[in-house]
Design an enzyme around this catalytic site. Structure first.
Site, short mmCIF file in Angstrom:
data_model
loop_
_atom_site.label_atom_id
_atom_site.label_comp_id
_atom_site.label_asym_id
_atom_site.label_seq_id
_atom_site.Cartn_x
_atom_site.Cartn_y
_atom_site.Cartn_z
N GLU A 38 0.86 -1.19 0.00
CA GLU A 38 0.00 0.00 0.00
C GLU A 38 0.90 1.25 0.00
O GLU A 38 1.95 1.25 0.67
CB GLU A 38 -0.83 -0.04 1.29
N LYS A 109 -9.50 2.14 -1.69
CA LYS A 109 -9.69 1.52 -0.36
C LYS A 109 -11.01 1.96 0.27
O LYS A 109 -11.26 3.16 0.43
CB LYS A 109 -8.52 1.89 0.54
N CYS A 142 -4.95 -3.18 2.61
CA CYS A 142 -4.67 -3.26 4.05
C CYS A 142 -5.91 -3.50 4.91
O CYS A 142 -6.48 -4.57 4.87
CB CYS A 142 -3.87 -2.04 4.50
N VAL A 169 0.25 -2.42 10.64
CA VAL A 169 0.87 -1.97 11.88
C VAL A 169 0.37 -2.81 13.07
O VAL A 169 1.06 -2.95 14.06
CB VAL A 169 0.61 -0.47 12.15
N MET A 170 -0.82 -3.39 12.96
CA MET A 170 -1.32 -4.27 14.01
C MET A 170 -0.84 -5.70 13.71
O MET A 170 -0.53 -6.02 12.57
CB MET A 170 -2.86 -4.23 14.04
C1 ACM Z 1 -3.74 0.07 7.30
O1 ACM Z 1 -4.86 -0.08 6.83
N1 ACM Z 1 -2.77 0.60 6.58
C2 ACM Z 1 -3.42 -0.33 8.68
#
Ligand code: ACM
Length: 259
Positions: A38, A109, A142, A169-170
């Site tokens: 991304e 997105k 993501c 990040v999670m």
């Molecule tokens: C994300 O959607 N980049 C955590």
């Protein structure tokens, strides 16, 4: 069909450097379908809207899409990559697909994560399937993974492979994708980035999962990696779990009305 991903480090706001780095990593990768992260050309942890605006591009006429389209000319390659899209309405966290010297399409997105809501509009194009060499590629970006409706919708639309540019990040996604692939009997290719940006750490672990829910390959947490593997996408069209259970035919939508 050989499929793969690039897991890469990204220099915040340095489009040329990031595109060059991705191309260098892809030159060594023989996959005909490659997924990049991304926002792979700009980085992710923006300070304000002006910063994002300055590195946003038109799709397909902007520098990044044109450069990657040209890179695929005279090759067998299809690339799925994330970038910030500039439009008259505003900015979208988008991905584009280029294949063999042609622009194929884009997806915006739908489920924005945290500060992305300050910069981007939620995607307005719906979920997308792109057909390349008879193989159906479904796309999410993501955090879209967190919503089972996303991957279920794409799977019911006929996706063989979920292509998933990410900036994770999670910690949850790599394990969760195993269940998503199993429940839909599809492949997934998640391409994540590595490194840290203004204190935000990305988890790496890009991966490819098969329709049986098994990890075909998971990358490291912190190294750049270019990975390719031979898969048979048509396996994803067999939705029979056993002679008596077809996971799509056995659905009971009349009891799912709440969604
Ligand atoms: C994300 O959607 N980049 C955590």
């Amino acid at each position: 069909m050989k499929v793969g991903f690039i897991q890469m480090s990204i220099e915040l706001l340095d489009i040329k450097k990031n595109v060059d780095n991705a191309i260098k990593l892809m030159e060594k990768n023989e996959a005909s379908l490659i997924v990049l992260p991304e926002l792979f050309n700009t980085g992710y942890n923006f300070k304000n809207k002006k910063e994002v605006l300055d590195v946003s591009e038109n799709i397909p006429d902007g520098y990044t899409t044109k450069t990657l389209k040209d890179f695929t000319e005279d090759t067998n390659k299809t690339i799925v990559f994330g970038l910030s899209e500039k439009t008259e309405k505003g900015l979208y966290n988008s991905l584009a697909v280029v294949s063999k010297g042609e622009y194929i399409g884009k997806y915006r997105k739908i489920h924005l994560f945290f500060d992305e809501k300050n910069y981007f509009l939620p995607g307005d194009l719906g979920f997308k399937i792109f057909e390349v060499e008879g193989i159906k590629i479904g796309t999410i970006i993501c955090f879209d993974w967190f919503f089972p409706e996303s991957t279920r919708t794409l799977s019911l639309m006929g996706a063989d492979i979920l292509c998933h540019p990410a900036n994770l990040v999670m910690p949850y996604c790599p394990e969760a994708m195993k269940t998503i692939c199993l429940q839909n009997r599809v492949y997934s290719i998640t391409s994540n980035r590595i490194g840290e940006e203004r204190g935000l750490k990305f988890i790496g672990q890009s991966q490819i999962v098969g329709p049986d829910g098994k990890i075909i390959f998971r990358a490291s947490e912190a190294k750049q990696e270019s990975y390719e593997v031979e898969v048979d996408p048509l396996i994803a069209r067999d939705k029979n779990l056993n002679p008596k259970n077809n996971i799509f035919n056995d659905r009971k939508p009349e009891f799912y009305k709440i969604i």
